[in-house]
Design a protein around this motif. Sequence first.
Motif, PDB file in Angstrom:
ATOM      1  N   PHE A  78       0.815  -1.221   0.000  1.00 52.56           N
ATOM      2  CA  PHE A  78       0.000   0.000   0.000  1.00 52.56           C
ATOM      3  C   PHE A  78       0.844   1.265   0.000  1.00 52.56           C
ATOM      4  O   PHE A  78       0.443   2.285  -0.537  1.00 52.56           O
ATOM      5  CB  PHE A  78      -0.965  -0.018   1.194  1.00 52.56           C
ATOM      6  N   GLU A  79       2.022   1.201   0.592  1.00 51.80           N
ATOM      7  CA  GLU A  79       2.931   2.346   0.505  1.00 51.80           C
ATOM      8  C   GLU A  79       3.317   2.605  -0.948  1.00 51.80           C
ATOM      9  O   GLU A  79       3.385   3.759  -1.396  1.00 51.80           O
ATOM     10  CB  GLU A  79       4.167   2.086   1.360  1.00 51.80           C
ATOM     11  N   LYS A  80       3.553   1.550  -1.688  1.00 53.93           N
ATOM     12  CA  LYS A  80       3.895   1.700  -3.106  1.00 53.93           C
ATOM     13  C   LYS A  80       2.716   2.241  -3.904  1.00 53.93           C
ATOM     14  O   LYS A  80       2.870   3.127  -4.754  1.00 53.93           O
ATOM     15  CB  LYS A  80       4.347   0.355  -3.679  1.00 53.93           C
ATOM     16  N   VAL A  81       1.514   1.730  -3.618  1.00 50.12           N
ATOM     17  CA  VAL A  81       0.318   2.206  -4.320  1.00 50.12           C
ATOM     18  C   VAL A  81       0.106   3.699  -4.064  1.00 50.12           C
ATOM     19  O   VAL A  81      -0.168   4.467  -4.990  1.00 50.12           O
ATOM     20  CB  VAL A  81      -0.916   1.391  -3.881  1.00 50.12           C
ATOM     21  N   MET A  82       0.227   4.119  -2.814  1.00 48.95           N
ATOM     22  CA  MET A  82       0.004   5.525  -2.471  1.00 48.95           C
ATOM     23  C   MET A  82       1.081   6.420  -3.069  1.00 48.95           C
ATOM     24  O   MET A  82       0.810   7.539  -3.513  1.00 48.95           O
ATOM     25  CB  MET A  82      -0.029   5.695  -0.951  1.00 48.95           C
ATOM     26  N   ALA A  83       2.330   5.931  -3.092  1.00 43.93           N
ATOM     27  CA  ALA A  83       3.430   6.755  -3.600  1.00 43.93           C
ATOM     28  C   ALA A  83       3.324   6.981  -5.102  1.00 43.93           C
ATOM     29  O   ALA A  83       3.758   8.020  -5.617  1.00 43.93           O
ATOM     30  CB  ALA A  83       4.767   6.100  -3.247  1.00 43.93           C
ATOM     31  N   THR A  84       2.785   6.016  -5.822  1.00 39.40           N
ATOM     32  CA  THR A  84       2.720   6.125  -7.289  1.00 39.40           C
ATOM     33  C   THR A  84       1.394   6.703  -7.783  1.00 39.40           C
ATOM     34  O   THR A  84       1.232   6.914  -8.987  1.00 39.40           O
ATOM     35  CB  THR A  84       2.929   4.737  -7.924  1.00 39.40           C
ATOM     36  N   TRP A  85       0.468   6.978  -6.875  1.00 36.53           N
ATOM     37  CA  TRP A  85      -0.848   7.476  -7.288  1.00 36.53           C
ATOM     38  C   TRP A  85      -0.755   8.935  -7.732  1.00 36.53           C
ATOM     39  O   TRP A  85      -0.149   9.777  -7.078  1.00 36.53           O
ATOM     40  CB  TRP A  85      -1.836   7.339  -6.135  1.00 36.53           C
ATOM     41  N   GLU A  86      -1.347   9.246  -8.859  1.00 36.41           N
ATOM     42  CA  GLU A  86      -1.416  10.610  -9.364  1.00 36.41           C
ATOM     43  C   GLU A  86      -2.878  11.049  -9.360  1.00 36.41           C
ATOM     44  O   GLU A  86      -3.693  10.535 -10.143  1.00 36.41           O
ATOM     45  CB  GLU A  86      -0.842  10.695 -10.783  1.00 36.41           C
ATOM     46  N   PRO A  87      -3.258  11.979  -8.497  1.00 33.25           N
ATOM     47  CA  PRO A  87      -4.657  12.426  -8.437  1.00 33.25           C
ATOM     48  C   PRO A  87      -5.101  13.019  -9.781  1.00 33.25           C
ATOM     49  O   PRO A  87      -4.353  13.744 -10.433  1.00 33.25           O
ATOM     50  CB  PRO A  87      -4.651  13.491  -7.343  1.00 33.25           C
ATOM     51  N   HIS A  88      -6.330  12.695 -10.196  1.00 42.14           N
ATOM     52  CA  HIS A  88      -6.885  13.234 -11.428  1.00 42.14           C
ATOM     53  C   HIS A  88      -8.397  13.067 -11.400  1.00 42.14           C
ATOM     54  O   HIS A  88      -8.951  12.332 -10.578  1.00 42.14           O
ATOM     55  CB  HIS A  88      -6.299  12.496 -12.645  1.00 42.14           C
ATOM     56  N   SER A  89      -9.051  13.763 -12.296  1.00 40.98           N
ATOM     57  CA  SER A  89     -10.505  13.644 -12.399  1.00 40.98           C
ATOM     58  C   SER A  89     -10.856  12.344 -13.112  1.00 40.98           C
ATOM     59  O   SER A  89     -10.315  12.040 -14.179  1.00 40.98           O
ATOM     60  CB  SER A  89     -11.071  14.838 -13.171  1.00 40.98           C
ATOM     61  N   PHE A  90     -11.755  11.582 -12.506  1.00 44.58           N
ATOM     62  CA  PHE A  90     -12.150  10.307 -13.086  1.00 44.58           C
ATOM     63  C   PHE A  90     -13.142  10.502 -14.230  1.00 44.58           C
ATOM     64  O   PHE A  90     -14.021  11.359 -14.169  1.00 44.58           O
ATOM     65  CB  PHE A  90     -12.817   9.417 -12.026  1.00 44.58           C
ATOM     66  N   THR A  91     -12.989   9.666 -15.245  1.00 46.49           N
ATOM     67  CA  THR A  91     -14.032   9.546 -16.259  1.00 46.49           C
ATOM     68  C   THR A  91     -15.158   8.689 -15.673  1.00 46.49           C
ATOM     69  O   THR A  91     -14.953   7.989 -14.674  1.00 46.49           O
ATOM     70  CB  THR A  91     -13.486   8.882 -17.522  1.00 46.49           C
ATOM     71  N   PRO A  92     -16.365   8.725 -16.244  1.00 44.61           N
ATOM     72  CA  PRO A  92     -17.434   7.861 -15.724  1.00 44.61           C
ATOM     73  C   PRO A  92     -17.052   6.390 -15.707  1.00 44.61           C
ATOM     74  O   PRO A  92     -17.421   5.661 -14.775  1.00 44.61           O
ATOM     75  CB  PRO A  92     -18.580   8.128 -16.707  1.00 44.61           C
TER      76      PRO A  92
END
Length: 573
Positions: A52-66
């Motif tokens: 989960f540390e890896k998942v959180m570190a690589t996550w790039e916030p963005h607006s989701f498509t439907p």
Amino acid sequence: MAPVPPVVVPLHPADHEFLDRVAALRSPEVAAANPGRPPDRLPNAKAISAHFEKVMATWEPHSFTPEERQQVRLDGLRYLVIVRQIEAVQRDIYPRQLPPETAAQLDFARRSYMLRYFRIFRINELPTEIISNILRFVVWDSMKSPVNARLRITWTCRAWRAIALADSTLWNAVWFRGSGPRIDRAWSWFERARLAPLDIRIDGDPQAEERDDDCSVFDLTAEPSMTPFDMRQMLLRLFTKLSTIRMLIVVVDDWKSALVLLELLGTVVPSCGVPMLQRFELHRGGLKNEDRKTLMWPHVVSKPFMGGVKAPSLTYLSLNGVPIDWSQSVLENLTTFDIRRLPASHSPDAARFREVLRNCPRLQKLSMDGAGPRFEESAERIAPVDLPHLRTLVVADFSREYAMFLFSQFSAPNVNDLTLMNLCGDDYLALFIQLTSVFPKVRLLTAYSIQFDVNPHGLAAMTQWLDSMPLLSYLRVANVANPFFGLFFRANDLKTPVSPRLQFVDCQSIEPAIIVQWAKDRANFGTPLSKIYLSEELGARLTDDQIKTCQSLCMLAKLPRGATTPEEAALSL
């Protein structure tokens, strides 16, 4: 209106296989989810955390498509189904435990669900008022410092930053210390607070403890104490909002800075007033202890507190090592009166001290640590001032004769929390005889560095003193002679226990063998302790056998310095 179609949660084939193995645990004959086969799905907590540390570190916030939003929602539901089914099995097989690999999978599924839940939780669609209340809760109820909590909220997104900056109550607790970035940040918060009630702390003590939460924001080395000029400039700027200051705590290391504060208060308050000030503390010499018996004061001309005018909302006053003109100061309606380290030359006379007490009929806490009224040995006896609402009383660092004089100045039959400290260097037995039956409602007793004659008469008199506090439940003790612990037993009367309600003990600076034997004797006497709190230093000195002995008799816990125990907090109510 057409019915809403049910949501179909897509479970993978491997999910069905795994859940079947988990369901098989309901059979008493099954001891593991997959016996004879090593776990193949995140077998331990360390691997889960790394994932989960890896998942959180690589996550790039963005607006989701439907489409993305729907996929995240379905993935979240998948993990929620897995969690619910494992929890159902966990309930059904209780008290048996889940196998370690299954417990690890449960943890993984929970965290996977929460990760997806928060990615699509539409918090910014909530009304601004609700978001603002949530942010206040995060800041002021945070387990860590509000410093980081406030900063990180403004770093999260533009919407949260705008809401936080518009809420003046998030910024009204301001701590000034050091120089450079810390001071600049404090002034920023001072401005953001606008007209909200301000809680101000100024720390000019160079020995002040550094807080870890600041280290994550600024990489700062040791900083010098504020100079008296810095203090004056700071106070002049702060006092532009003097009418909104609710709490002012100032800790300084030198005389000049303390006198600057008293001078400015005496100059500004008579013209502007302090309508909201509820709590004022001034500590000269920091919060560290000094040798009070050799305390040397320069020639200081005492000035009236607050210029001699009334602070209408002031209920909490603490003066530590600073002088005021007692005769010209308006001190009334206090609920907490705390004075420390005052020589006789700068103390109130006995008549003025009693007048202050009479002017505070709702006084709940009175603390006198090396400070009190001037000793008047030849004065005729006057009826003591009645303090019916006093719940907490602290008396420390006095000679025997002065302590006896001090206790004759007031009566407080409803004291619940009594602290006696540094009453040593002489035989204080006469004082304890004087205090017998004076505080019948004490439930918390602190006895640090107290001294008395240990002959049979002295021991009997001290036991009578303890007997006069039958509700005693919590004892804090340190630096006392070993015979003190013998006061809690009667050699000639085993049927009448001393302090029968005593359950909790907080120990410091005591021989480990003494406290272990005392716990055993209390249990043998029929009045066992419920819990013993040990200082970190004392806990480190106990042997393994001593720890096991104590744990067989009662609960044993280490207590960090300055911490308040849950039992202490409950008894203080």
